[in-house]
Write a protein that holds these residues in place. Structure first.
Motif, short mmCIF file in Angstrom:
data_model
loop_
_atom_site.label_atom_id
_atom_site.label_comp_id
_atom_site.label_asym_id
_atom_site.label_seq_id
_atom_site.Cartn_x
_atom_site.Cartn_y
_atom_site.Cartn_z
N MET A 1 0.84 -1.20 0.00
CA MET A 1 0.00 0.00 0.00
C MET A 1 0.86 1.24 0.00
O MET A 1 1.89 1.28 0.68
CB MET A 1 -0.90 0.03 1.24
N ILE B 1 -3.48 8.97 1.58
CA ILE B 1 -4.75 8.85 2.31
C ILE B 1 -5.86 8.60 1.29
O ILE B 1 -5.97 9.30 0.29
CB ILE B 1 -5.03 10.12 3.13
N MET B 2 -6.67 7.57 1.55
CA MET B 2 -7.70 7.19 0.58
C MET B 2 -8.82 8.22 0.52
O MET B 2 -9.14 8.87 1.50
CB MET B 2 -8.23 5.79 0.90
N HIS B 3 -9.44 8.31 -0.68
CA HIS B 3 -10.45 9.35 -0.90
C HIS B 3 -11.84 8.94 -0.44
O HIS B 3 -12.77 9.73 -0.52
CB HIS B 3 -10.50 9.70 -2.40
N PHE B 4 -11.98 7.68 0.01
CA PHE B 4 -13.33 7.20 0.36
C PHE B 4 -13.92 8.02 1.51
O PHE B 4 -13.21 8.54 2.37
CB PHE B 4 -13.27 5.72 0.75
N CYS B 5 -15.24 8.12 1.54
CA CYS B 5 -15.92 8.88 2.59
C CYS B 5 -15.66 8.22 3.96
O CYS B 5 -15.38 7.02 4.03
CB CYS B 5 -17.43 8.89 2.34
N PRO B 6 -15.81 8.98 5.03
CA PRO B 6 -15.61 8.41 6.37
C PRO B 6 -16.52 7.20 6.59
O PRO B 6 -17.71 7.25 6.31
CB PRO B 6 -16.00 9.55 7.31
N GLY B 7 -15.92 6.11 7.06
CA GLY B 7 -16.71 4.93 7.41
C GLY B 7 -17.06 4.02 6.25
O GLY B 7 -17.65 2.97 6.44
N CYS B 8 -16.72 4.41 5.02
CA CYS B 8 -16.96 3.55 3.86
C CYS B 8 -16.02 2.36 3.97
O CYS B 8 -14.80 2.53 4.07
CB CYS B 8 -16.70 4.32 2.57
N GLY C 1 -12.34 1.01 2.04
CA GLY C 1 -10.94 1.13 2.44
C GLY C 1 -10.41 -0.18 3.04
O GLY C 1 -9.24 -0.53 2.87
N ILE C 2 -11.28 -0.89 3.76
CA ILE C 2 -10.88 -2.18 4.33
C ILE C 2 -10.54 -3.16 3.20
O ILE C 2 -9.53 -3.87 3.24
CB ILE C 2 -12.01 -2.76 5.22
N ARG D 1 -7.29 -2.48 1.62
CA ARG D 1 -6.18 -2.95 2.45
C ARG D 1 -6.04 -4.47 2.40
O ARG D 1 -4.93 -4.99 2.32
CB ARG D 1 -6.43 -2.51 3.91
N TRP E 1 -2.39 1.18 -4.29
CA TRP E 1 -1.65 -0.08 -4.45
C TRP E 1 -0.36 0.19 -5.20
O TRP E 1 -0.39 0.81 -6.27
CB TRP E 1 -2.46 -1.11 -5.26
N VAL F 1 -17.50 -7.31 4.93
CA VAL F 1 -16.47 -6.73 5.79
C VAL F 1 -17.10 -5.87 6.90
O VAL F 1 -16.54 -4.86 7.30
CB VAL F 1 -15.44 -5.89 4.98
#
Lengths: 72, 353, 251
Positions: C13, C17-24, C27-28, C31, C62, C180
């Protein structure tokens, strides 16, 4: 007895709270402060009680948590 | 090597193999099916891969992936299929990848018919898909030229990291002519350090056409324009046939240009100083020969199997110096020598209007 | 006493910092894929193919060679890549709209061909990037910006169970759905993603893994509420499990 340390990177955290619900000890809360991105970052309230299970890190969508574990 | 008698479609396919093409992805459509059929047999013989895709869209996206992986790759189709490929062609152009696309043009619009046509000229030379991009477009007029230009198409594609289109028509694909393969050894493409091959011992490579920051996309488009300008400066090609001292200049490409040559011969026999300027590259369009011919010619006549597409480029080239007339047939009908000659006579005898 | 790191950012990785919204939970997933690449030691041997949609920037996170695809076409692009590099690991990542609506043709035929690629399918039951429109996997009754009264099956039909569909094809070697939404499922999801890569590495054929994920922003819920909504609404319709494993392919 295992002793752990969850190190939360304040600037990567988006304050989603998934780690708060993931922690079996209920040790994580969202800070009243804002981080540089304007989120309330997660903080460990009582590190002494952390067992280093890493469930918080497992659920963190932003790879903001590193976990260490000490064996005595 | 002596000459062999070959059908246009099969000659293109063999030329692709000699040009170093190792991958072909396509979908059946008349009148170009001999290309995939030939390569289905031929490519495995040279260690290549032929794959019949589930759709034209999939085929061009397989080309996208293979081109980004560093291979020499081709697809072929006709009118409706080329329309479906436009999305992929735009991405390939945006990501600056080399590939060769053959369009054996059939009658349109819509399903049209399977007769020969030149009505995909706009689509081929003016963009076709979305965004600011250009294809290098060849308009071969014989089976021999199909061969030579197909082999060269792979070189130009790699040199400029740009898709090259062979714009034929149903007649060129189906007719048989003697042809010589001047390239004796199968060519290999250059090294492509930019390709996606697995980031072994180097920084990762990224194949993309996405530039989300406006300034970065504008910079990318500026670079593309510079490339297109560079191509336009050195790659324009044409054939002049008695076009140095004329009263009338014919403008035609591909199959139509062959008929126009016969018209020029007949006109010369009968005392009309006619000539032909035949574009070999349709983009970049060879504008200068037309502009220069306007010094001595009284008029131009563009002949196409369309309602008038290349005629716009001829008019831009002549730039108003002389009148540019048009004769077109559509529907899969090929204009005859007699009807073109009659038009030439009408224009010459009627004086310059 | 010595402290050992038991959890760190995977080496595959990047630091971005990933652009996904908080709590989306995307991101898991991002990873987990990197962890699998590390564990299989294939970082220098992998070519990823990305989608159009929320994960369009996945290449930023990635550290592997990457090939873009247009909307829905990732399996076709991955086919082109894999045919040129049969010795490399080629995987694609797509969202539900990408893979189960506009790209249905490409994924079905990649599977039917037994294309030796690993396809990851993130199902959050909505179009995220474009602002919350109905997806092919939107649950009946679920409110979206284009089904404001909730998805009406009379008007808009039913969610597509793509992963089950692909399992019936002979070319599919591995087909599974994971989620997930809690730590136990995250651990399970990683095992399944790893298996999908191993199926490819062993040359066993096509692998598809559907990963259920949340979209707090477009579901209009908090991240924690979203987890609950997934459990109560998505899991019953999209059950997790393996639908086909390589042993079954030769039967």
């Amino acid at each position: 007895m295992a002793k752990g340390r969850a190190i939360i990177c304040e600037d990567r955290c988006k304050g989603c709270g998934l780690c708060v619900t993931a922690c079996p000890q209920g040790l994580i809360e969202l800070s009243k402060k804002l981080n540089n991105s304007g989120f309330h970052p997660a903080v460990v309230s009582d590190m002494e009680k952390c067992k280093g299970c890493a469930l918080c890190a497992l659920m963190c969508p932003d790879v903001a948590i590193e976990v260490e574990k000490e064996e005595s | 090597m002596s000459k062999v008698l070959m059908k246009g479609n099969e000659a293109v396919a063999e030329a692709a193999v000699l040009g170093g093409c190792r991958y072909f992805f396509g979908y059946p459509i008349t009148p170009q099916n001999e290309i995939p059929e030939y390569l289905a047999k031929r490519l495995p013989e040279v260690g290549g891969t032929f794959l019949q895709a589930e759709s034209e869209i999939s085929a061009i996206n397989m080309v996208f992936g293979a081109a980004g992986s560093g291979a020499r790759v081709m697809t072929s189709s006709s009118g409706p299929g080329i329309s479906l490929k436009q999305e992929g062609i735009s991405y390939i152009s945006g990501a600056e990848l080399p590939c060769v696309i053959v369009n054996m043009v059939r009658g349109g619009p819509g399903l049209g018919n399977i007769g020969p046509a030149q009505s995909d000229y706009f689509q081929a030379t003016k963009g076709g898909g979305h965004g600011d991009y250009r294809l290098i477009v060849f308009g071969p007029a014989s089976v021999q030229e199909l061969v030579d230009l197909t082999i060269e198409a792979f070189e130009l594609a790699d040199r400029y990291r740009n898709p090259v289109m062979i714009l034929g028509d149903g007649i060129l694909g189906q007719m048989m002519e003697p042809v010589e393969f001047k390239v004796k050894e199968i060519r290999k493409g250059p090294e492509k350090p930019w390709a996606a091959t697995g980031a072994k011992g180097r920084a990762r490579n990224l194949i993309t056409s996405l530039y989300i920051v406006p300034e970065e996309l504008e910079e990318h488009c500026r670079k593309l324009k510079e490339k297109y300008d560079r191509i336009a400066a050195v790659e324009k090609r044409h054939e002049s046939y008695f076009a140095d001292d004329t009263e009338i200049v014919l403008a035609a490409y591909g199959t139509t240009a062959r008929i126009c040559k016969a018209v020029v011969d007949q006109a010369r026999d009968e005392g009309i100083r006619a000539g032909l300027i035949r574009p070999v590259t349709l983009w970049p369009f060879p504008d200068e020969p037309y502009y220069k011919a306007a010094e001595h010619a009284d008029a131009f006549l563009t002949v196409e199997m369309s309602n008038g597409q290349m005629v716009e480029d001829v008019r831009l080239s002549v730039n108003g110096r002389k009148p540019v007339h048009f004769l077109g047939r559509t529907g899969g009908i090929v204009p005859t020598k007699a009807e073109i000659y009659a038009e030439v006579k009408k224009i010459v005898e009627g004086g310059v209007r | 006493m010595s402290a050992a790191k038991v959890f760190t950012k995977p080496a595959s990785m990047t630091d971005k910092i990933m652009h996904f919204c908080p709590g989306c939970t995307h991101g898991i997933i991002q990873r987990l894929v990197a962890e699998v690449i590390d564990e299989l030691d294939i970082r220098e041997n992998t070519i990823a193919v990305g989608p159009v949609g929320c994960a369009v920037f996945c290449y930023d996170y990635w550290d592997v060679d990457f090939h873009q695809a247009s909307h829905g076409r990732a399996p076709a692009v991955a086919t082109g890549v894999k045919r040129v590099h049969p010795d490399k690991v080629v995987f694609s990542l797509q969202g539900d709209g990408d893979i189960a609506a506009i790209g249905t043709t490409e994924i079905v035929h990649a599977a039917a061909r037994g294309e030796k690629i690993s396809c990851l399918f993130v199902n959050n039951s909505i179009y995220g990037m474009t602002g919350g429109q109905m997806a092919p996997t939107t649950i009946v009754g679920q409110k979206t910006t284009t089904t404001p009264g909730g998805r009406d099956s009379n008007m808009a039909g039913y969610p597509v169970k793509l992963t089950e569909m692909l399992a019936v094809l002979d070319g599919t070697a591995y087909s599974a759905r994971v989620s997930v939404h809690n730590p136990a499922n995250v651990i399970k999801a990683k095992k399944v993603i790893k298996k999908a890569f191993e199926v490819q590495i062993k040359g066993e054929g096509f692998a598809i893994v559907e990963i259920l994920s949340t979209c707090p922003t477009n579901w209009g819920l908090s991240p924690v509420e979203s987890i609950k909504w997934l459990e109560e609404n998505i899991l019953p319709y999209f059950p997790i499990g393996e639908f086909k494993t390589p042993g079954e392919v030769s039967r």
